[in-house]
Design a protein around this motif. Structure first.
Motif, PDB file in Angstrom:
ATOM      1  N   GLY A  85      39.598  -5.646 -41.710  1.00 41.62           N
ATOM      2  CA  GLY A  85      40.927  -4.946 -42.472  1.00 41.62           C
ATOM      3  C   GLY A  85      41.507  -4.169 -41.320  1.00 41.62           C
ATOM      4  O   GLY A  85      42.535  -3.541 -41.632  1.00 41.62           O
ATOM      5  N   GLU A  86      41.006  -4.095 -39.857  1.00 39.73           N
ATOM      6  CA  GLU A  86      41.426  -3.153 -39.158  1.00 39.73           C
ATOM      7  C   GLU A  86      42.242  -3.744 -37.975  1.00 39.73           C
ATOM      8  O   GLU A  86      42.135  -5.006 -37.944  1.00 39.73           O
ATOM      9  N   GLU A  87      43.102  -2.976 -37.333  1.00 41.44           N
ATOM     10  CA  GLU A  87      43.966  -3.650 -36.402  1.00 41.44           C
ATOM     11  C   GLU A  87      43.100  -3.696 -35.206  1.00 41.44           C
ATOM     12  O   GLU A  87      42.234  -2.694 -34.662  1.00 41.44           O
ATOM     13  N   ASP A 128      43.574  -8.917 -39.788  1.00 37.39           N
ATOM     14  CA  ASP A 128      43.212  -9.972 -40.880  1.00 37.39           C
ATOM     15  C   ASP A 128      44.035 -10.824 -41.411  1.00 37.39           C
ATOM     16  O   ASP A 128      44.062 -12.203 -41.636  1.00 37.39           O
ATOM     17  N   PHE A 129      45.255 -10.234 -41.805  1.00 36.90           N
ATOM     18  CA  PHE A 129      46.278 -11.169 -42.613  1.00 36.90           C
ATOM     19  C   PHE A 129      46.607 -12.411 -41.743  1.00 36.90           C
ATOM     20  O   PHE A 129      47.486 -13.384 -42.164  1.00 36.90           O
ATOM     21  N   MET A 130      46.631 -12.260 -40.289  1.00 35.87           N
ATOM     22  CA  MET A 130      46.843 -13.060 -39.203  1.00 35.87           C
ATOM     23  C   MET A 130      45.828 -14.227 -39.140  1.00 35.87           C
ATOM     24  O   MET A 130      46.163 -15.485 -38.545  1.00 35.87           O
ATOM     25  N   GLY A 131      44.872 -14.106 -39.721  1.00 38.69           N
ATOM     26  CA  GLY A 131      43.839 -15.145 -39.800  1.00 38.69           C
ATOM     27  C   GLY A 131      42.331 -14.647 -39.101  1.00 38.69           C
ATOM     28  O   GLY A 131      42.160 -13.439 -39.032  1.00 38.69           O
ATOM     29  N   ARG A 154      33.032  -1.334 -38.460  1.00 42.68           N
ATOM     30  CA  ARG A 154      31.498  -1.219 -38.450  1.00 42.68           C
ATOM     31  C   ARG A 154      30.509  -2.812 -38.919  1.00 42.68           C
ATOM     32  O   ARG A 154      29.415  -2.833 -38.773  1.00 42.68           O
ATOM     33  N   LYS A 155      31.738  -3.498 -39.554  1.00 42.24           N
ATOM     34  CA  LYS A 155      30.996  -4.814 -39.865  1.00 42.24           C
ATOM     35  C   LYS A 155      32.309  -5.833 -39.775  1.00 42.24           C
ATOM     36  O   LYS A 155      33.380  -5.347 -39.744  1.00 42.24           O
ATOM     37  N   CYS A 156      31.925  -7.278 -39.672  1.00 40.92           N
ATOM     38  CA  CYS A 156      33.031  -8.213 -39.807  1.00 40.92           C
ATOM     39  C   CYS A 156      32.324  -9.360 -40.400  1.00 40.92           C
ATOM     40  O   CYS A 156      31.396  -9.363 -40.771  1.00 40.92           O
TER      41      CYS A 156
END
Length: 177
Positions: A85-87, A128-131, A154-156
């Motif tokens: 969710g982060e940039e 994330d909205f970009m894929g 911290r996670k993905c």
């Protein structure tokens, strides 16, 4: 009348960039990452290398942002992943990278969206909205990229090609400043 952004000095060294990131708002991050022109020597004290996988070298980790130097040997690549969710901004310090972006269709199957090449001083951006994306060092030699995350991740979610599913991955650092 000049805007606040036009008055801001372009950071010439890492300490100035860290100060600008710490004092600025998230809205200034894009400008800062595009404006800086760092040579590899500015960042070499943070560099570490591995023949088996790219390394994540933490320069700054705050609640507001995270600045990481990633060091890549020839041909190394990330798995397909998101950013929780982060940039994310990626500034190419040396070498060249291929970024491949994928989107999940209505039933969750990943589909190729587009591919681009980034060279020295170019910046890519991902949210994330970009894929989902993967980065690969295509330069044929060691190279470096500077990654700014707002806020830290911290996670993905990482895509497993064999099972064609995503799994959560906790993130860490190979070195810390």
């Amino acid at each position: 009348m000049k805007t606040k952004k036009e008055h801001a000095a372009i950071p010439q060294d890492l300490e100035s960039l860290i100060s600008a990131l710490s004092e600025g708002e998230r809205t200034t991050y894009n400008h800062l990452m595009h404006a800086i022109k760092f040579t590899p020597t500015i960042l070499e004290k943070y560099a570490s290398w591995s023949d088996t996988c790219y390394t994540r070298n933490c320069i700054v980790d705050t609640e507001k942002y995270e600045l990481i130097l990633i060091c890549w040997c020839a041909g190394q690549a990330t798995p397909i992943h998101d950013h929780d969710g982060e940039e994310c901004w990626v500034k190419v310090i040396s070498g060249a990278f291929k970024e491949t972006i994928y989107k999940a269709d209505d039933i969750g199957i990943l589909q190729f969206e587009r591919m681009g090449i980034s060279n020295v001083n170019e910046v890519t951006y991902m949210k994330d909205f970009m894929g989902f994306h993967t980065l690969e060092n295509i330069s044929g030699e060691k190279c470096m990229s500077l990654h700014l995350y707002a806020k830290p991740i911290r996670k993905c979610r990482v895509f497993d090609v064999e099972s064609e599913t995503f799994a959560d991955k906790q993130l860490g650092y190979d070195t810390r400043a």
